[in-house]
Design an enzyme around this catalytic site. Structure first.
Site, short mmCIF file in Angstrom:
data_model
loop_
_atom_site.label_atom_id
_atom_site.label_comp_id
_atom_site.label_asym_id
_atom_site.label_seq_id
_atom_site.Cartn_x
_atom_site.Cartn_y
_atom_site.Cartn_z
N SER A 86 15.42 -54.58 2.80
CA SER A 86 14.36 -53.68 3.58
C SER A 86 14.53 -52.46 3.89
O SER A 86 14.87 -52.15 5.06
CB SER A 86 13.52 -54.67 4.71
OG SER A 86 12.59 -55.62 4.21
N GLY A 94 14.33 -49.11 5.76
CA GLY A 94 13.51 -48.85 6.60
C GLY A 94 13.66 -49.78 7.86
O GLY A 94 13.11 -49.31 8.96
N ASN A 117 3.23 -61.24 8.73
CA ASN A 117 3.00 -60.43 7.72
C ASN A 117 2.31 -61.29 6.58
O ASN A 117 2.21 -60.86 5.32
CB ASN A 117 4.07 -59.77 7.03
CG ASN A 117 5.12 -58.99 7.98
OD1 ASN A 117 6.30 -59.25 8.22
ND2 ASN A 117 4.63 -58.01 8.45
N HIS A 121 10.79 -58.08 -2.85
CA HIS A 121 11.04 -59.43 -2.25
C HIS A 121 9.92 -59.82 -1.50
O HIS A 121 9.67 -61.24 -1.41
CB HIS A 121 12.28 -59.49 -1.70
CG HIS A 121 12.47 -58.75 -0.26
ND1 HIS A 121 12.29 -57.40 0.06
CD2 HIS A 121 12.25 -59.38 1.01
CE1 HIS A 121 12.24 -57.54 1.28
NE2 HIS A 121 12.47 -58.47 1.97
N GLU A 152 0.11 -54.92 4.94
CA GLU A 152 1.46 -55.91 5.76
C GLU A 152 0.75 -56.70 6.69
O GLU A 152 1.47 -57.52 7.58
CB GLU A 152 2.50 -54.93 6.47
CG GLU A 152 3.23 -53.86 5.34
CD GLU A 152 4.27 -54.56 4.73
OE1 GLU A 152 5.03 -55.10 5.20
OE2 GLU A 152 4.41 -54.24 3.43
N HIS A 166 6.89 -51.53 11.36
CA HIS A 166 5.18 -52.06 11.59
C HIS A 166 5.01 -51.85 12.82
O HIS A 166 5.72 -51.55 13.81
CB HIS A 166 5.45 -53.50 11.49
CG HIS A 166 5.79 -54.19 10.00
ND1 HIS A 166 6.54 -55.36 9.84
CD2 HIS A 166 5.03 -53.82 8.89
CE1 HIS A 166 6.64 -55.54 8.63
NE2 HIS A 166 5.63 -54.62 7.93
N CYS A 218 7.18 -61.51 14.88
CA CYS A 218 7.23 -61.41 13.56
C CYS A 218 7.01 -62.98 12.97
O CYS A 218 6.49 -63.15 11.94
CB CYS A 218 8.39 -61.25 12.92
SG CYS A 218 8.69 -59.37 13.32
O1 SUG Z 1 9.64 -57.12 5.71
N1 SUG Z 1 12.96 -58.41 6.78
C1 SUG Z 1 11.58 -58.48 7.06
C2 SUG Z 1 11.20 -58.49 8.43
C3 SUG Z 1 9.78 -58.45 8.98
C4 SUG Z 1 9.50 -58.48 10.25
N2 SUG Z 1 7.87 -58.60 10.37
C5 SUG Z 1 7.08 -57.89 11.28
N3 SUG Z 1 7.67 -56.86 12.08
N4 SUG Z 1 5.95 -58.42 11.61
C6 SUG Z 1 10.77 -57.17 6.44
O2 SUG Z 1 11.45 -56.10 6.35
C7 SUG Z 1 14.78 -58.62 5.40
C8 SUG Z 1 15.25 -59.48 4.36
C9 SUG Z 1 16.76 -59.11 3.72
O3 SUG Z 1 17.12 -58.05 3.74
O4 SUG Z 1 17.58 -60.20 3.33
C10 SUG Z 1 13.20 -58.64 5.57
O5 SUG Z 1 12.44 -58.99 4.58
#
Ligand code: SUG
Length: 444
Positions: free
Chosen positions: A22, A24, A110, A137, A174, A250, A368
């Site tokens: 991810s 950012g 999400n 992903h 999202e 987010h 989350c």
């Molecule tokens: O979409 N992390 C998620 C975290 C989501 C958090 N959700 C909220 N803030 N609502 C994302 O960035 C990391 C996966 C990895 O690097 O293996 C990941 O998808």
């Protein structure tokens, strides 16, 4: 009729791992390639969910998606037996194997945007799965998300399900992570606050430069239309691009709301004072604005501790509890602020801390991990009862995790056909425990 707010937490899947997918999201990038602990991750999530159920809140569980997603790997050209697909992908395109193995659906904030029936013109609860197009992903989640939500909220008289928005960055969506419903009471019509990162149709509008803005105004507007929300009970605010560029990927990393309380950072929004004054008007002057200043908590501290990725829950009519990650206790500036928060005269009277570090290391805090669904008693009665967490389901799920999950995995394990087979066996059993029917494609 009495209404309540239920939290549906994502059950962490057996392939939980750190792949740095991810861009950012600072924690995801920072922990790339670290070994993960899927069993501990799932148990941490269940412990938090059970604690909220024990506080008298209605707590549901959403099942994980099947990973590695072999159909996505086949779709991009890997062929042969299941084992062959995995070994070839590991050899030729490890990034694709990582992406299609992520347990990222655990962050159910999400999964979808949900509008309660009191806000929607047809009197139904509306669900739109998020398309999550910004991250490869996550972009493979929405079809299964809709299928799962339909299996749980399976009653056309009460629930309306919309397909996810078109899969294009113009409609980057999202879900509930950028959506907050404010209201005087769960059973009253509320104001739905949509926070977007950029305007797709206006390239000269402010936008972040370093990191992506995952949510567009156009996506938020489309959801508001689909959910039949009244013009006066919707408000769109732009997230401050400067904070996105500091890792606030987010809105729920910089603000959280519940009922008539909005807890947010001073730098969260563009044109904050004007926008919040308009929001206050729509809330008829009843909104408690709990603003945290940069002097009290820096953006860096907020991103590291996830102070705002907290759950704000009502256990009675008068006061609210903030459910925070234990990381907030470990950050001196944030902990100092939180110790003073109950004395600051807002409805937030208590803070409780939970260890969700396995999730935090991928940038996912307590908020989350949950999707909020405000429901009337009649609507709750129409929800599949086998997903609602009680002592018995908690026991069953903990035993299930202990039986099927590995203690530790690293990137190389994702190509292991046994991990895939173990996951399928586990999920097949889960569909029976939660009475979901055959929701997974591997079930035929
Ligand atoms: O979409 N992390 C998620 C975290 C989501 C958090 N959700 C909220 N803030 N609502 C994302 O960035 C990391 C996966 C990895 O690097 O293996 C990941 O998808």
């Amino acid at each position: 009729m009495s209404y309540l707010e239920a939290n549906f937490d994502g059950l962490v899947g057996p392939t939980h791992n750190y792949a740095g997918l991810s861009f950012g999201n600072v924690a995801s990038q920072h922990n790339a390639a670290a070994p993960s602990n899927p069993k501990a991750a799932a148990l941490q999530g269940l412990t938090k969910a059970k604690a909220l159920a024990d506080m008298g809140l209605t707590q549901g569980i959403l099942p994980p998606q099947a990973r590695p997603d072999l159909s996505s790997l086949r779709r991009v050209g890997f062929t042969g037996s299941d084992a062959n697909v995995l070994t070839q992908a590991a050899k030729l395109a490890p990034h694709l194997l990582n992406s299609f193995s992520s347990a990222s659906c655990m962050w159910t904030a999400n999964a979808a945007t949900v509008s309660p029936s009191t806000d929607c013109a047809d009197g139904k609860v509306h669900f739109t799965a998020a398309n999550l197009v910004d991250k490869l992903h996550r972009s493979i989640e929405p079809t299964q998300t809709t299928k799962t939500l339909k299996a749980i909220f399976a009653n056309d008289n009460h629930f309306a399900h919309h397909p996810h928005l078109p899969e294009h960055p113009f409609f980057g969506d999202e879900g509930a992570a950028n959506h907050t419903r404010l209201c005087s009471d769960y059973g009253r019509q509320g104001v739905e606050l949509f926070v977007y990162g950029r305007e797709a149709s206006n390239p000269s509008a402010p936008a972040p430069r370093r990191y992506p803005a995952r949510q567009t105004l156009e996506a938020s507007q489309a959801i508001a239309r689909l959910h039949q929300l009244e013009h006066n009970s919707v408000h769109f605010i732009q997230q401050n691009p400067a904070v996105i560029d500091q890792g606030v990927f987010h809105n729920d990393v910089i603000a959280v709301g519940n009922k008539n309380v909005l807890f947010y950072h001073q730098q969260a929004f563009v044109d904050s004072q004007k926008q919040l004054a308009q929001l206050q008007q729509k809330m008829h002057g009843n909104l408690h604005l709990v603003e945290v200043s940069t002097d009290d908590v820096s953006i860096d501290a907020a991103v590291k501790s996830y102070l705002f990725n907290t759950q704000l829950v009502s256990v009675n009519d008068d006061s609210m509890i903030l459910i925070a990650p234990s990381d907030c206790q470990e950050h001196p500036q944030v902990y100092q602020y939180l110790q003073s928060l109950p004395e600051r005269g807002s409805p937030i009277t208590q803070v409780k801390y939970f260890d969700v570090k396995q999730s935090m290391q991928n940038g996912g805090g307590p908020a989350c991990l949950r999707l909020r669904v405000a429901l009337s008693q009649a609507e709750l009665a129409a929800v599949n009862p086998h997903v609602i967490l009680n002592d018995a389901l908690y026991q069953q799920l903990t035993q299930w995790v202990n039986k099927h999950y590995r203690d530790r995995i690293s990137a190389a394990d994702l190509a292991d056909i046994s991990l895939y087979q173990e996951s399928c066996t586990a999920l097949d059993e889960l569909t029976q425990i939660m009475n979901l029917g055959s929701i997974y494609s591997f079930q035929g």
